[in-house]
Design a protein around this motif. Sequence first.
Motif, short mmCIF file in Angstrom:
data_model
loop_
_atom_site.label_atom_id
_atom_site.label_comp_id
_atom_site.label_asym_id
_atom_site.label_seq_id
_atom_site.Cartn_x
_atom_site.Cartn_y
_atom_site.Cartn_z
N SER A 1 3.84 0.30 5.61
CA SER A 1 5.11 0.24 4.84
C SER A 1 5.46 1.73 4.65
O SER A 1 6.65 2.33 4.72
N LYS B 1 13.26 1.08 -1.33
CA LYS B 1 13.69 -0.39 -0.90
C LYS B 1 13.06 -0.65 0.28
O LYS B 1 12.46 -1.97 0.29
N SER B 2 13.06 -0.08 1.34
CA SER B 2 12.30 -0.35 2.63
C SER B 2 11.09 -0.63 2.38
O SER B 2 10.41 -1.68 3.19
N ARG C 1 9.06 -1.65 -0.08
CA ARG C 1 8.83 -2.97 -0.80
C ARG C 1 8.99 -4.08 0.20
O ARG C 1 8.22 -4.97 0.33
N GLU C 2 10.15 -4.02 1.08
CA GLU C 2 10.53 -4.97 1.84
C GLU C 2 9.55 -5.05 3.02
O GLU C 2 9.06 -6.34 3.36
N THR D 1 4.66 -1.79 -4.69
CA THR D 1 5.29 -2.42 -5.73
C THR D 1 5.27 -1.39 -6.64
O THR D 1 6.23 -1.10 -7.34
N LYS E 1 6.20 -6.72 2.03
CA LYS E 1 6.23 -8.35 2.13
C LYS E 1 6.11 -9.00 3.43
O LYS E 1 5.77 -10.05 3.54
N GLU E 2 7.07 -8.40 4.06
CA GLU E 2 7.25 -8.67 5.62
C GLU E 2 6.04 -8.72 6.43
O GLU E 2 5.73 -9.50 7.49
#
Length: 103
Positions: free
Chosen positions: A19, A35-36, A38-39, A97, A42-43
């Motif tokens: 991340s 934002k990147s 966080r995404e 997060t 999860k990915e």
Amino acid sequence: MQRLLIVFFISLGIILGGSLIGSIGATLAKESPLKSMRELSKELKLWAVVISIGGTFSNLKLFEGGLLEGEILLVVKQFILLITGFLGAQLGIWIITILTGGN
């Protein structure tokens, strides 16, 4: 117990490191790094778990062999490793997060 700690921290490290480094790429691409992060966290969850338990087909063969040959202890050990990997990855997602102020 030693193997469980290693699996936990490998999956945690994959989430945190992936991340963080991925957000650097997002910054260079003029996107929101928070934002990147966080995404990406999860990915990366599934990949973190797979890599932390060894990421090879030999682990799946052990699981299959345990089920077909009735070696329940082997299946339980593999299941515990999977759960430990998921817990490490989930902790990484939670940390990202919290740090990024997301939901």
